[in-house]
Design an enzyme around this catalytic site. Sequence first.
Site, PDB file in Angstrom:
ATOM      1  N   THR A 158       9.803  11.323   5.874  1.00 23.51           N
ATOM      2  CA  THR A 158       9.585  11.290   7.156  1.00 23.51           C
ATOM      3  C   THR A 158      10.858  10.666   7.732  1.00 23.51           C
ATOM      4  OG1 THR A 158       7.250  11.375   7.159  1.00 23.51           O
ATOM      5  CG2 THR A 158       8.085  10.539   9.289  1.00 23.51           C
ATOM      6  N   ASP A 196       9.535  16.853   0.601  1.00 14.11           N
ATOM      7  CA  ASP A 196       8.611  15.960   0.862  1.00 14.11           C
ATOM      8  C   ASP A 196       8.171  15.171  -0.367  1.00 14.11           C
ATOM      9  OD1 ASP A 196       5.928  16.185   3.137  1.00 14.11           O
ATOM     10  OD2 ASP A 196       5.466  15.531   1.265  1.00 14.11           O
ATOM     11  N   SER A 197       7.778  13.880  -0.286  1.00 14.84           N
ATOM     12  CA  SER A 197       7.499  13.364  -1.500  1.00 14.84           C
ATOM     13  C   SER A 197       6.340  13.844  -2.397  1.00 14.84           C
ATOM     14  CB  SER A 197       7.397  11.922  -1.232  1.00 14.84           C
ATOM     15  OG  SER A 197       6.027  11.358  -0.890  1.00 14.84           O
ATOM     16  N   SER A 198       5.470  14.539  -1.528  1.00 16.44           N
ATOM     17  CA  SER A 198       4.364  15.392  -2.560  1.00 16.44           C
ATOM     18  C   SER A 198       4.647  16.307  -3.353  1.00 16.44           C
ATOM     19  CB  SER A 198       3.497  16.068  -1.203  1.00 16.44           C
ATOM     20  OG  SER A 198       2.816  15.061  -0.499  1.00 16.44           O
ATOM     21  N   ASP A 243       4.240   8.942   0.745  1.00 13.14           N
ATOM     22  CA  ASP A 243       2.992   9.319  -0.018  1.00 13.14           C
ATOM     23  C   ASP A 243       3.261   8.976  -1.460  1.00 13.14           C
ATOM     24  OD1 ASP A 243       2.092  10.524   2.536  1.00 13.14           O
ATOM     25  OD2 ASP A 243       2.678  12.444   2.088  1.00 13.14           O
ATOM     26  N   THR A 280       0.727   0.163  -3.860  1.00 10.59           N
ATOM     27  CA  THR A 280      -0.102   1.399  -3.679  1.00 10.59           C
ATOM     28  C   THR A 280      -0.032   1.782  -2.242  1.00 10.59           C
ATOM     29  OG1 THR A 280      -1.769   0.790  -5.241  1.00 10.59           O
ATOM     30  CG2 THR A 280      -2.492   2.123  -3.533  1.00 10.59           C
ATOM     31  N   THR A 330      -9.132  -0.084 -13.224  1.00  6.26           N
ATOM     32  CA  THR A 330     -10.473  -0.220 -12.350  1.00  6.26           C
ATOM     33  C   THR A 330      -9.929   0.567 -10.938  1.00  6.26           C
ATOM     34  OG1 THR A 330     -11.607  -1.658 -10.950  1.00  6.26           O
ATOM     35  CG2 THR A 330      -9.258  -2.577 -11.270  1.00  6.26           C
ATOM     36  N   CYS A 387     -10.871  -0.536  -8.355  1.00  6.01           N
ATOM     37  CA  CYS A 387     -10.854  -1.560  -7.087  1.00  6.01           C
ATOM     38  C   CYS A 387      -9.428  -1.567  -6.839  1.00  6.01           C
ATOM     39  CB  CYS A 387     -11.483  -2.794  -7.482  1.00  6.01           C
ATOM     40  SG  CYS A 387     -13.170  -2.680  -7.497  1.00  6.01           S
TER      41      CYS A 387
END
Length: 343
Positions: free
Chosen positions: A13, A57-59, A90, A166, A278, A280
């Site tokens: 972007t 696009d980073s995807s 992304d 993340t 995990t 979490c």
Amino acid sequence: MNRSILLIYTGGTIGMKQDTETLALKPFNFNQITEEVPELKKFGYKIDTISFDPVIDSSDVVPSFWVRLVELINENYKKYDGFVVLHGTDTMSYTASVLSFMLEDLEKPVVLTGSQLPIGMLRTDGKENLISSIEIAAAADSNGRPMVPEVCVYFKTMLFRGNRTTKYNAENFRAFRSANYPILADVGIHIKYNPSVISYPKEWGKELKINTALDTNVAILKIFPGIQPYVLDAVLGVKGLRAVILETFGSGNAPTSDWFIERIKKAVNDGLIVMNVTQCHAGKVNMDAYATGIALKKEGVVGGFDITTESALAKLFYLLGKHSDIDDVKRELVSNLRGEISI
Ligand code: ASP
């Protein structure tokens, strides 16, 4: 200070502009970046730009993209004081994680950044992200050594260790988090570096080594209440698979049903690496805490400590590319190689 920075635009972007007629987002020629961000001239640094062609696009990021990026940094390593990589948000954490393993004995900053709003838009977050990233990539101490000789992600006033990040928010400007590791620098009126958590080379002056052999025969299996045996069979039975990241509950717990444990046991005995990470966002895997974790440990599952899933994947790609012997992979998996785990 006479510093030189290589700015590599890969897509995302940040480098897009809204087409005045269709209003769709389109990449613009990044060699004209100084026209879009005239503020860059005020630095007085030498800033060269290289744009991927085509930008993506980073995807659409694939391992060959990482190899190109790493080779580009390697070819230009001696010429520049630091590198800023503009990348879609992304998959930025995946790229930052894998670069940290591919670039060995790195002694210069590689700062990844991007934005939630294109740089050509009025309220863009891209300008600040770009300007601060360049300042960080160029920053040196009184001995002329870089302040942050690591692969990092800079976003919305925070500098993170790349392999600890993340993407957390799909909309707001604070898109990234590093739940298990403190920020490396906090950007306000001043840029406050936190040297106690930045990683510096043990001895300076080593040659950069690049590791471009990646083995992607890895799967991620997120467990959930109600998971059925056929899900495990489908994933664990994939031909050629060398490792599975088992995304477990809480501190590394999984169902204790016989069918589940039996399948994990068989997979490990058949030579598959099963790594426990995990689900979490914060905290770590401790397979000694509950019976549900102890069962996995007993069957030879490797604990991932407080690693992110992105970093676990990157580490496995790298280690499987490096070693053919599974015991070598397992030994390094539980070692802290690039500051990706706290042990
Ligand atoms: N889809 C875009 C990308 O990751 C989003 C962004 O750049 O923020 O390339």
